[in-house]
Design a protein around this motif. Sequence first.
Motif, PDB file in Angstrom:
ATOM      1  N   THR A   1      40.670  27.502  36.373  1.00 20.67           N
ATOM      2  CA  THR A   1      40.868  28.112  37.680  1.00 20.67           C
ATOM      3  C   THR A   1      41.746  29.342  37.529  1.00 20.67           C
ATOM      4  OG1 THR A   1      40.748  25.930  38.717  1.00 20.67           O
ATOM      5  CG2 THR A   1      41.593  27.728  40.061  1.00 20.67           C
ATOM      6  N   ILE A   2      41.274  30.452  38.075  1.00 24.22           N
ATOM      7  CA  ILE A   2      41.981  31.729  38.011  1.00 24.22           C
ATOM      8  C   ILE A   2      42.124  32.250  39.436  1.00 24.22           C
ATOM      9  CG2 ILE A   2      42.054  34.019  36.951  1.00 24.22           C
ATOM     10  CD1 ILE A   2      41.833  31.708  34.939  1.00 24.22           C
ATOM     11  N   ALA A   3      43.318  32.767  39.761  1.00 25.74           N
ATOM     12  CA  ALA A   3      43.531  33.305  41.102  1.00 25.74           C
ATOM     13  C   ALA A   3      44.376  34.564  41.035  1.00 25.74           C
ATOM     14  CB  ALA A   3      44.208  32.273  41.995  1.00 25.74           C
ATOM     15  N   ALA A   4      44.102  35.471  41.949  1.00 30.15           N
ATOM     16  CA  ALA A   4      44.935  36.658  42.147  1.00 30.15           C
ATOM     17  C   ALA A   4      45.464  36.627  43.566  1.00 30.15           C
ATOM     18  CB  ALA A   4      44.130  37.929  41.908  1.00 30.15           C
ATOM     19  N   LYS A   5      46.700  37.122  43.731  1.00 31.30           N
ATOM     20  CA  LYS A   5      47.361  37.092  45.027  1.00 31.30           C
ATOM     21  C   LYS A   5      47.951  38.463  45.313  1.00 31.30           C
ATOM     22  CE  LYS A   5      51.024  34.549  47.435  1.00 31.30           C
ATOM     23  NZ  LYS A   5      52.003  33.439  47.302  1.00 31.30           N
ATOM     24  N   ASN A   6      47.555  39.027  46.452  1.00 32.38           N
ATOM     25  CA  ASN A   6      48.087  40.325  46.883  1.00 32.38           C
ATOM     26  C   ASN A   6      48.648  40.135  48.285  1.00 32.38           C
ATOM     27  OD1 ASN A   6      48.651  42.959  47.562  1.00 32.38           O
ATOM     28  ND2 ASN A   6      46.699  43.790  46.833  1.00 32.38           N
ATOM     29  N   ASN A   7      49.937  39.790  48.345  1.00 29.17           N
ATOM     30  CA  ASN A   7      50.580  39.434  49.616  1.00 29.17           C
ATOM     31  C   ASN A   7      49.814  38.282  50.272  1.00 29.17           C
ATOM     32  OD1 ASN A   7      52.674  41.376  49.359  1.00 29.17           O
ATOM     33  ND2 ASN A   7      51.193  42.968  49.906  1.00 29.17           N
TER      34      ASN A   7
ATOM     35  N   GLY B   1      32.754  24.202  30.452  1.00 33.73           N
ATOM     36  CA  GLY B   1      32.816  23.527  29.164  1.00 33.73           C
ATOM     37  C   GLY B   1      33.253  24.433  28.030  1.00 33.73           C
ATOM     38  N   MET B   2      32.418  24.526  27.009  1.00 33.03           N
ATOM     39  CA  MET B   2      32.750  25.275  25.797  1.00 33.03           C
ATOM     40  C   MET B   2      32.654  26.785  25.979  1.00 33.03           C
ATOM     41  SD  MET B   2      33.576  22.919  23.710  1.00 33.03           S
ATOM     42  CE  MET B   2      33.624  23.793  22.149  1.00 33.03           C
ATOM     43  N   HIS B   3      32.281  27.248  27.165  1.00 33.97           N
ATOM     44  CA  HIS B   3      32.106  28.686  27.397  1.00 33.97           C
ATOM     45  C   HIS B   3      33.339  29.324  28.051  1.00 33.97           C
ATOM     46  CE1 HIS B   3      27.869  28.546  26.256  1.00 33.97           C
ATOM     47  NE2 HIS B   3      27.782  27.430  26.965  1.00 33.97           N
ATOM     48  N   GLN B   4      34.458  28.643  28.008  1.00 32.08           N
ATOM     49  CA  GLN B   4      35.677  29.178  28.622  1.00 32.08           C
ATOM     50  C   GLN B   4      36.039  30.553  28.063  1.00 32.08           C
ATOM     51  OE1 GLN B   4      38.567  26.121  27.839  1.00 32.08           O
ATOM     52  NE2 GLN B   4      38.203  25.092  29.787  1.00 32.08           N
ATOM     53  N   SER B   5      35.925  30.701  26.746  1.00 31.90           N
ATOM     54  CA  SER B   5      36.334  31.956  26.114  1.00 31.90           C
ATOM     55  C   SER B   5      35.487  33.133  26.581  1.00 31.90           C
ATOM     56  CB  SER B   5      36.263  31.838  24.593  1.00 31.90           C
ATOM     57  OG  SER B   5      34.952  31.519  24.175  1.00 31.90           O
ATOM     58  N   GLU B   6      34.242  32.864  26.947  1.00 32.66           N
ATOM     59  CA  GLU B   6      33.344  33.930  27.403  1.00 32.66           C
ATOM     60  C   GLU B   6      33.653  34.335  28.849  1.00 32.66           C
ATOM     61  OE1 GLU B   6      29.324  32.583  26.957  1.00 32.66           O
ATOM     62  OE2 GLU B   6      29.767  31.589  25.052  1.00 32.66           O
ATOM     63  N   LYS B   7      34.114  33.387  29.631  1.00 30.81           N
ATOM     64  CA  LYS B   7      34.262  33.607  31.072  1.00 30.81           C
ATOM     65  C   LYS B   7      35.664  33.997  31.513  1.00 30.81           C
ATOM     66  CE  LYS B   7      29.978  32.411  31.888  1.00 30.81           C
ATOM     67  NZ  LYS B   7      28.970  33.406  32.354  1.00 30.81           N
ATOM     68  N   LEU B   8      36.674  33.684  30.699  1.00 30.29           N
ATOM     69  CA  LEU B   8      38.050  33.830  31.157  1.00 30.29           C
ATOM     70  C   LEU B   8      38.422  35.267  31.504  1.00 30.29           C
ATOM     71  CD1 LEU B   8      40.802  32.651  31.771  1.00 30.29           C
ATOM     72  CD2 LEU B   8      41.346  32.781  29.335  1.00 30.29           C
TER      73      LEU B   8
ATOM     74  N   PRO C   1      36.530  38.066  31.960  1.00 30.59           N
ATOM     75  CA  PRO C   1      35.776  38.628  33.089  1.00 30.59           C
ATOM     76  C   PRO C   1      36.201  38.058  34.435  1.00 30.59           C
ATOM     77  CG  PRO C   1      34.286  38.098  31.290  1.00 30.59           C
ATOM     78  CD  PRO C   1      35.617  37.519  30.929  1.00 30.59           C
ATOM     79  N   THR C   2      36.593  36.776  34.464  1.00 33.64           N
ATOM     80  CA  THR C   2      37.031  36.162  35.716  1.00 33.64           C
ATOM     81  C   THR C   2      38.372  36.725  36.155  1.00 33.64           C
ATOM     82  OG1 THR C   2      35.844  34.126  35.145  1.00 33.64           O
ATOM     83  CG2 THR C   2      37.485  33.987  36.889  1.00 33.64           C
TER      84      THR C   2
ATOM     85  N   LYS D   1      40.277  42.537  40.771  1.00 31.67           N
ATOM     86  CA  LYS D   1      39.550  43.607  41.459  1.00 31.67           C
ATOM     87  C   LYS D   1      39.315  43.248  42.918  1.00 31.67           C
ATOM     88  CE  LYS D   1      35.298  46.348  41.241  1.00 31.67           C
ATOM     89  NZ  LYS D   1      34.005  46.571  40.510  1.00 31.67           N
ATOM     90  N   GLU D   2      38.932  41.998  43.182  1.00 35.53           N
ATOM     91  CA  GLU D   2      38.676  41.561  44.552  1.00 35.53           C
ATOM     92  C   GLU D   2      39.952  41.558  45.395  1.00 35.53           C
ATOM     93  OE1 GLU D   2      35.614  40.722  46.092  1.00 35.53           O
ATOM     94  OE2 GLU D   2      35.000  41.847  44.304  1.00 35.53           O
ATOM     95  N   CYS D   3      41.096  41.423  44.724  1.00 38.90           N
ATOM     96  CA  CYS D   3      42.382  41.458  45.429  1.00 38.90           C
ATOM     97  C   CYS D   3      43.003  42.855  45.413  1.00 38.90           C
ATOM     98  CB  CYS D   3      43.352  40.464  44.774  1.00 38.90           C
ATOM     99  SG  CYS D   3      43.660  39.021  45.796  1.00 38.90           S
ATOM    100  N   SER D   4      42.271  43.819  44.879  1.00 44.86           N
ATOM    101  CA  SER D   4      42.746  45.217  44.826  1.00 44.86           C
ATOM    102  C   SER D   4      44.058  45.344  44.059  1.00 44.86           C
ATOM    103  CB  SER D   4      42.908  45.785  46.251  1.00 44.86           C
ATOM    104  OG  SER D   4      41.703  45.688  46.972  1.00 44.86           O
ATOM    105  N   ILE D   5      44.116  44.689  42.888  1.00 46.24           N
ATOM    106  CA  ILE D   5      45.305  44.732  42.049  1.00 46.24           C
ATOM    107  C   ILE D   5      44.969  45.358  40.700  1.00 46.24           C
ATOM    108  CG2 ILE D   5      47.082  43.382  40.874  1.00 46.24           C
ATOM    109  CD1 ILE D   5      46.710  41.205  42.951  1.00 46.24           C
ATOM    110  N   GLU D   6      45.754  46.327  40.308  1.00 44.52           N
ATOM    111  CA  GLU D   6      45.689  46.873  38.958  1.00 44.52           C
ATOM    112  C   GLU D   6      46.659  46.083  38.079  1.00 44.52           C
ATOM    113  OE1 GLU D   6      43.743  49.226  37.752  1.00 44.52           O
ATOM    114  OE2 GLU D   6      42.777  49.632  39.691  1.00 44.52           O
TER     115      GLU D   6
END
Length: 225
Positions: free
Chosen positions: A14-20, A31-38, A40-41, A47-52
């Motif tokens: 689980t990954i989350a971004a917080k902007n206020n 499963g075993m594809h965590q390294s591929e997805k981490l 990019p997620t 990006k969706e939270c407008s954070i650099e």
Amino acid sequence: MKALAIDTAVSCITIAAKNNDKNVTVSLDVGMHQSEKLLPTIEYVMKECSIEPKELDFIALSKGPGSFTGLRLGFAAAKSLNLVTKCPIYGVHTLEAYALPYKNWIGNVISAIDAKKDRFFVAMYKDGNIVQEESDLEPEKIIEWIKTETTPVLIVGPDSLKLFDAIKQIDNTLNILKFDGKSFCSTEFLFNIAEKMIEEQKNPMTEYEGPIYLRKSEAEEKAGC
């Protein structure tokens, strides 16, 4: 406050971004594809939270116990961001984050992660405070914890159902209840704990700190380390 939370301690990351007041969260049971997805997620939620990356105030990182591979991936991602941005990392005990939503429970709470080999990573909490330290135990030993309690014990966390069933198979008389930890967002409580650490002026993680491992890896066991 602009922040990132990373929980890779179990198979469902689980990954989350917080902007206020804006919060974007993604959970992936890959499963075993965590390294591929981490990565990019992480890029997606920020990006969706407008954070650099350079705007991050802190990173809340689930530091274990949990999956050897998953924890290493989470630490690598967080420390890479820290290296580039100098953003502080606040390491949060994984089992504490899973137990926090139930701190108002009338009795004790056992937070559980499947450690494989018929064992569980567990800790026990009361009113949000730890009363039994993080341990790597078989169900019989966890039952010893439960038998000392006079009020119902609530089992929570991503593998609460598996531990509940394992305990009931051994002793069906125990006063225990279960709550499926998959139904809440772990990163929300990573943020909460990290923010409290900041308020209390606790130090962020150092460059040399690593994950919490309660047992040796399979490679170490095979090598006799």
